[in-house]
Write a protein that holds these residues in place. Structure first.
Motif, PDB file in Angstrom:
ATOM      1  N   ASN A  44       2.893   2.524  -3.130  1.00 11.87           N
ATOM      2  CA  ASN A  44       4.040   1.692  -2.774  1.00 11.87           C
ATOM      3  C   ASN A  44       4.693   2.151  -1.477  1.00 11.87           C
ATOM      4  N   ARG A  45       4.025   3.062  -0.760  1.00  9.86           N
ATOM      5  CA  ARG A  45       4.633   3.650   0.425  1.00  9.86           C
ATOM      6  C   ARG A  45       3.680   3.617   1.619  1.00  9.86           C
ATOM      7  N   HIS A  46       4.256   3.544   2.812  1.00  5.16           N
ATOM      8  CA  HIS A  46       3.484   3.489   4.048  1.00  5.16           C
ATOM      9  C   HIS A  46       2.709   4.783   4.270  1.00  5.16           C
ATOM     10  N   LEU A  47       1.487   4.643   4.742  1.00  8.25           N
ATOM     11  CA  LEU A  47       0.691   5.806   5.098  1.00  8.25           C
ATOM     12  C   LEU A  47       1.229   6.478   6.363  1.00  8.25           C
ATOM     13  N   HIS A  48       2.015   5.776   7.137  1.00  6.27           N
ATOM     14  CA  HIS A  48       2.583   6.351   8.360  1.00  6.27           C
ATOM     15  C   HIS A  48       3.448   7.571   8.064  1.00  6.27           C
ATOM     16  N   ASN A  49       4.317   7.441   7.038  1.00  7.62           N
ATOM     17  CA  ASN A  49       5.335   8.478   6.833  1.00  7.62           C
ATOM     18  C   ASN A  49       5.954   8.492   5.444  1.00  7.62           C
ATOM     19  N   ALA A  60     -12.035   0.634   1.055  1.00  8.92           N
ATOM     20  CA  ALA A  60     -11.722  -0.632   1.732  1.00  8.92           C
ATOM     21  C   ALA A  60     -11.092  -0.360   3.098  1.00  8.92           C
ATOM     22  N   VAL A  61     -10.187   0.602   3.162  1.00  8.26           N
ATOM     23  CA  VAL A  61      -9.570   0.965   4.432  1.00  8.26           C
ATOM     24  C   VAL A  61     -10.596   1.632   5.341  1.00  8.26           C
ATOM     25  N   SER A  62     -11.468   2.426   4.767  1.00 10.90           N
ATOM     26  CA  SER A  62     -12.532   3.066   5.536  1.00 10.90           C
ATOM     27  C   SER A  62     -13.442   2.028   6.185  1.00 10.90           C
ATOM     28  N   ALA A  63     -13.770   0.975   5.431  1.00  9.69           N
ATOM     29  CA  ALA A  63     -14.641  -0.072   5.966  1.00  9.69           C
ATOM     30  C   ALA A  63     -13.998  -0.775   7.159  1.00  9.69           C
ATOM     31  N   ALA A  64     -12.676  -0.852   7.161  1.00  6.32           N
ATOM     32  CA  ALA A  64     -11.964  -1.546   8.242  1.00  6.32           C
ATOM     33  C   ALA A  64     -11.709  -0.659   9.455  1.00  6.32           C
ATOM     34  N   THR A 104       1.119  -4.963   2.054  1.00  5.74           N
ATOM     35  CA  THR A 104       0.201  -4.309   1.126  1.00  5.74           C
ATOM     36  C   THR A 104      -0.068  -2.900   1.629  1.00  5.74           C
ATOM     37  N   TRP A 105      -0.470  -2.035   0.716  1.00  8.40           N
ATOM     38  CA  TRP A 105      -0.773  -0.669   1.130  1.00  8.40           C
ATOM     39  C   TRP A 105      -1.917  -0.659   2.132  1.00  8.40           C
ATOM     40  N   GLU A 106      -2.911  -1.509   1.921  1.00 12.76           N
ATOM     41  CA  GLU A 106      -4.051  -1.551   2.823  1.00 12.76           C
ATOM     42  C   GLU A 106      -3.652  -1.991   4.226  1.00 12.76           C
ATOM     43  N   GLU A 107      -2.812  -3.021   4.336  1.00 15.25           N
ATOM     44  CA  GLU A 107      -2.339  -3.464   5.651  1.00 15.25           C
ATOM     45  C   GLU A 107      -1.670  -2.322   6.407  1.00 15.25           C
ATOM     46  N   SER A 108      -0.783  -1.633   5.719  1.00  8.81           N
ATOM     47  CA  SER A 108      -0.044  -0.543   6.345  1.00  8.81           C
ATOM     48  C   SER A 108      -0.958   0.620   6.697  1.00  8.81           C
ATOM     49  N   ALA A 109      -1.888   0.948   5.796  1.00  6.01           N
ATOM     50  CA  ALA A 109      -2.793   2.076   6.044  1.00  6.01           C
ATOM     51  C   ALA A 109      -3.665   1.819   7.268  1.00  6.01           C
ATOM     52  N   ILE A 110      -4.189   0.627   7.389  1.00  2.00           N
ATOM     53  CA  ILE A 110      -5.016   0.288   8.551  1.00  2.00           C
ATOM     54  C   ILE A 110      -4.194   0.392   9.828  1.00  2.00           C
ATOM     55  N   ASP A 111      -2.955  -0.097   9.776  1.00  2.00           N
ATOM     56  CA  ASP A 111      -2.077   0.001  10.946  1.00  2.00           C
ATOM     57  C   ASP A 111      -1.818   1.460  11.314  1.00  2.00           C
ATOM     58  N   ALA A 112      -1.559   2.299  10.322  1.00  2.00           N
ATOM     59  CA  ALA A 112      -1.264   3.712  10.579  1.00  2.00           C
ATOM     60  C   ALA A 112      -2.455   4.415  11.214  1.00  2.00           C
ATOM     61  N   LEU A 113      -3.633   4.188  10.679  1.00  2.00           N
ATOM     62  CA  LEU A 113      -4.823   4.861  11.196  1.00  2.00           C
ATOM     63  C   LEU A 113      -5.158   4.397  12.609  1.00  2.00           C
TER      64      LEU A 113
END
Length: 205
Positions: free
Chosen positions: A74-79, A49-53, A103-112
């Protein structure tokens, strides 16, 4: 964020190290388990899902998730900070938009996107190595060039010892206990879970 360019020379270095570096036998079972966890059905659905975005391959999202938070959703992909608030550690205050808990997805997309991985097009072995090292920072390369970054090479024969044990605190004898990203990539490739492309020169800046 460092702008160290992805040159042909750097691409060749990554390719050469990866070709020569084997997963250490005493770590092989653990690396295999970690790689299998990334490729499991439930987490891969979220990585896709994150890959698609973002355009970042799902297995690379999974590798970063393992490196940054031990695959804790439950943790940010940033750090690895908790999703219940904006990030506290560097990069601080992410995601800038929206309100916690995220959500994890929101944070992951932001980090990437913050790391510009959504604009990256080279997902060969060298290209992946570059974005992983850039994500963590080029501190080892710039300050300890004799030590391949454990963020990439820990648990492979390319890395033996040497790490920062705290901010700006270096130990030549300390050994990383975290599996490096390129060990995970190799394990997935050797298991036939992904296709490994060694790439060629003419790297993008």
């Amino acid at each position: 964020m460092s702008r160290l360019a992805f040159t042909d020379q750097l691409s060749r270095e990554y390719r050469t190290i990866f070709t020569k570096a084997a997963i250490r036998p005493e770590r092989a079972a653990l690396v295999s388990r970690l790689a299998s966890r990334i490729r499991a059905e439930a987490p891969m659905a979220r990585y896709r899902a994150v890959s698609a975005a973002t355009g970042v391959p799902a297995h690379v999202v999974g590798i970063l998730h393992s490196l940054e938070s031990g695959q804790d959703f439950n943790r940010h992909l940033h750090n690895g900070d908790a999703l219940t608030a904006r990030t506290v550690r560097v990069p601080r205050g992410r995601p800038a938009a929206g309100e916690p808990p995220f959500t994890w997805e929101e944070s992951a997309i932001d980090a990437l996107c913050l790391h510009r991985l959504d604009d990256w097009g080279d997902w060969s072995v060298p290209g992946t190595a570059y974005v992983l090292e850039r994500y963590n920072g080029f501190g080892y390369r710039l300050r300890r060039p004799s030590v391949p970054s454990p963020y990439l090479w820990s648990f492979t024969t390319a890395y033996t010892s040497g790490k920062y044990v705290a901010d700006h605190v270096w130990s030549q004898t300390a050994v990383s206990r975290q599996c490096g990203g390129m060990a995970l990539l190799r394990a997935m490739g050797e298991a036939g879970l992904i296709d490994l492309e060694l790439g060629s020169d003419n790297a993008a800046a």
